[in-house]
Design a protein around this motif. Structure first.
Motif, PDB file in Angstrom:
ATOM      1  N   CYS A  74      47.603  26.436  24.269  1.00 22.80           N
ATOM      2  CA  CYS A  74      46.434  25.683  24.750  1.00 22.80           C
ATOM      3  C   CYS A  74      45.493  25.432  23.573  1.00 22.80           C
ATOM      4  CB  CYS A  74      45.707  26.464  25.833  1.00 22.80           C
ATOM      5  SG  CYS A  74      46.727  26.770  27.286  1.00 22.80           S
ATOM      6  N   GLU A 182      40.276  26.609  33.922  1.00 25.79           N
ATOM      7  CA  GLU A 182      39.778  25.683  32.883  1.00 25.79           C
ATOM      8  C   GLU A 182      38.952  24.587  33.554  1.00 25.79           C
ATOM      9  OE1 GLU A 182      40.665  27.769  31.099  1.00 25.79           O
ATOM     10  OE2 GLU A 182      42.755  28.244  31.135  1.00 25.79           O
ATOM     11  N   LYS A 186      42.907  16.214  35.533  1.00 28.24           N
ATOM     12  CA  LYS A 186      44.150  16.135  34.756  1.00 28.24           C
ATOM     13  C   LYS A 186      43.933  15.697  33.306  1.00 28.24           C
ATOM     14  CE  LYS A 186      48.594  13.865  35.392  1.00 28.24           C
ATOM     15  NZ  LYS A 186      49.203  12.738  36.103  1.00 28.24           N
ATOM     16  N   ARG A 189      42.410  18.496  31.362  1.00 31.26           N
ATOM     17  CA  ARG A 189      43.362  19.607  31.272  1.00 31.26           C
ATOM     18  C   ARG A 189      44.396  19.351  30.180  1.00 31.26           C
ATOM     19  NH1 ARG A 189      43.280  23.597  34.786  1.00 31.26           N
ATOM     20  NH2 ARG A 189      45.158  24.865  35.003  1.00 31.26           N
ATOM     21  N   SER A 190      44.890  18.114  30.133  1.00 33.84           N
ATOM     22  CA  SER A 190      45.911  17.872  29.114  1.00 33.84           C
ATOM     23  C   SER A 190      45.303  17.767  27.719  1.00 33.84           C
ATOM     24  CB  SER A 190      46.758  16.644  29.449  1.00 33.84           C
ATOM     25  OG  SER A 190      45.944  15.582  29.772  1.00 33.84           O
ATOM     26  N   LYS A 196      49.996  23.269  30.506  1.00 31.52           N
ATOM     27  CA  LYS A 196      49.591  24.302  31.467  1.00 31.52           C
ATOM     28  C   LYS A 196      49.774  23.792  32.891  1.00 31.52           C
ATOM     29  CE  LYS A 196      46.311  27.859  31.095  1.00 31.52           C
ATOM     30  NZ  LYS A 196      45.194  28.292  30.278  1.00 31.52           N
ATOM     31  N   SER A 198      49.193  22.732  36.719  1.00 28.78           N
ATOM     32  CA  SER A 198      48.149  21.816  37.195  1.00 28.78           C
ATOM     33  C   SER A 198      47.108  22.547  38.039  1.00 28.78           C
ATOM     34  CB  SER A 198      48.801  20.730  38.053  1.00 28.78           C
ATOM     35  OG  SER A 198      49.319  21.331  39.231  1.00 28.78           O
ATOM     36  N   ALA A 199      46.031  21.803  38.307  1.00 27.21           N
ATOM     37  CA  ALA A 199      44.990  22.330  39.206  1.00 27.21           C
ATOM     38  C   ALA A 199      45.581  22.656  40.570  1.00 27.21           C
ATOM     39  CB  ALA A 199      43.893  21.283  39.357  1.00 27.21           C
ATOM     40  N   GLU A 226      34.779  18.140  28.472  1.00 18.62           N
ATOM     41  CA  GLU A 226      34.629  17.616  29.837  1.00 18.62           C
ATOM     42  C   GLU A 226      33.262  16.947  30.037  1.00 18.62           C
ATOM     43  OE1 GLU A 226      33.662  20.488  28.983  1.00 18.62           O
ATOM     44  OE2 GLU A 226      32.134  21.251  30.350  1.00 18.62           O
ATOM     45  N   HIS A 234      35.467  19.737  39.578  1.00 16.84           N
ATOM     46  CA  HIS A 234      36.027  21.098  39.576  1.00 16.84           C
ATOM     47  C   HIS A 234      35.400  21.923  40.704  1.00 16.84           C
ATOM     48  CE1 HIS A 234      37.912  24.435  37.185  1.00 16.84           C
ATOM     49  NE2 HIS A 234      37.015  25.152  37.844  1.00 16.84           N
TER      50      HIS A 234
END
Ligand code: SF4
Length: 379
Positions: A74, A182, A186, A189-190, A196, A198-199, A226, A234
């Motif tokens: 990550c 996190e 998406k 996250r990427s 990793k 997914s949510a 973010e 989130h």
């Protein structure tokens, strides 16, 4: 109505919360975008007071990382290592039990155990570890593994995720940790944690754990790439799952740490950002009881101030922390119980030693505090 909101443009949201109404995602974004931190804090303080009153908690716990070997890389992580790295480590079950034994002498009630996604440890390592710790002290609460680790163990063991959780539970697991959330969106996250789970997968592990009768905490890693809207998204997903299961016992916002990683964000969240994030979380997540100001990432001074911005928990003694410190956290490795009691009392709240599920073990009212002179010492 509190002084800070009387003339604030956020007065309507204060009134909404005072009337017991749920705020919308647009309201949450408005709160995040406001520069009127005192008004946001006043609304959060009202929500906190109504939900949990004047108590604020801490826990006597010890962190143990069983290994930092991880198959993922990550971008925000400074903890993970590959087998070729000289500073990779992996503890045997005996070594972990010895650390736990030493910590029991300090009065801990919880072990918090996580690691990387280890490439080859067998599933029996994890179940044998839980059984060995359970045999050491049946009262010790075992808060172990992120949802991401659970999915990894299921994959390694070729078991279904529910079956994996059930076997971990049978071996002694009391609670899942909240790590691995996190930021759910998406695209973010990427950008910070490529590869990793997914949510949806993260949330499904917690949903399944709650359906098995388990409880857990959850997190949000904030202050990197973010947007504020991503944070609201989130929180929305967490509020929806909590409406469904009521299995989360607490929310722990995690401040991004900038050192020794591959993200180009070179600063940790400011104090302003940290306080507003805790405050907006408290106001928006109206179905959560407890909000932790995680002193490891914030420093104890800011964590103490956060008690006036929606937080009602300072987390724990911890003893030995790797993940945040390898990423640049400047906080000490441990906190004493007396320091946490003192910080809570000074903020005008009643200190409570809690267990893993935020249930009270000891309430430090005036009489009890007299037994702990250190907690009364001047700042
Ligand atoms: S955050 Fe977790 S999964 Fe990602 S690289 Fe670090 S240890 Fe591995």
């Amino acid at each position: 109505m509190q002084f800070f909101v009387q003339r604030s443009s956020l007065r309507d949201l204060y009134e909404k919360v005072a009337a017991g109404e749920r705020i919308s995602e647009a309201d949450a974004l408005r709160l995040f975008e406001s520069k009127d931190l005192n008004a946001v804090g006043a609304i959060a303080d009202l929500a906190r007071q109504r939900r949990v009153g004047d108590r604020a908690s801490y826990i006597l716990n010890r962190y143990i990382n069983y290994s930092n070997y991880c198959i993922l890389s990550c971008q925000f992580c400074a903890f993970a290592r590959k087998k070729r790295d000289a500073d990779g480590f992996q503890l045997s079950i005996e070594q972990i039990v010895e650390k736990a034994r030493e910590a029991l002498n300090l009065g801990i009630t919880e072990l918090h155990i996580v690691g990387g996604l280890h490439p080859s440890l067998p599933f029996s390592y994890y179940t044998d570890l839980l059984k060995a710790l359970r045999a050491l002290d049946a009262r010790l609460q075992l808060k172990c593994f992120t949802a991401i680790e659970v999915l990894h163990l299921a994959w390694l063991a070729r078991k279904s995720m529910p079956e994996t959780l059930q076997e971990l539970k049978s071996a002694g697991l009391d609670s899942l940790t909240g790590g691995g959330a996190e930021i759910f969106r998406k695209e973010v996250r990427s950008a910070i944690a490529v590869g990793k789970e997914s949510a949806e997968e993260y949330l499904d592990v917690h949903r399944t754990w709650h359906r098995l009768g388990g409880r857990s905490t959850t997190t949000m890693l904030y202050g990197h790439v973010e947007s504020l809207a991503d944070r609201v998204d989130h929180l929305r997903q967490l509020r929806e799952l909590q409406d469904e299961t009521h299995g989360f016992v607490g929310f722990v916002p995690l401040a991004y740490q900038p050192d020794n990683n591959r993200l180009e964000v070179t600063h940790a969240p400011t104090g302003f950002d940290t306080l507003r994030t805790l405050a907006v979380s408290r106001i928006y997540l109206d179905n959560f009881d407890h909000f932790t100001a995680y002193w490891v990432g914030l420093g104890m001074k800011l964590a103490q101030v956060a008690l006036s911005y929606g937080a009602d928990d300072l987390h724990g003694t911890i003893v030995e922390e790797h993940i945040f410190h390898m990423a640049g956290a400047q906080s000490p490795q441990l906190q004493t119980e007396a320091a946490m009691i003192k910080a809570i009392r000074e903020a005008g709240r009643v200190p409570v030693q809690r267990n893993t599920f935020y249930e009270p073990i000891k309430v430090w009212d005036q009489e009890a505090t007299a037994d702990c002179p250190e907690a009364l010492a001047p700042a």
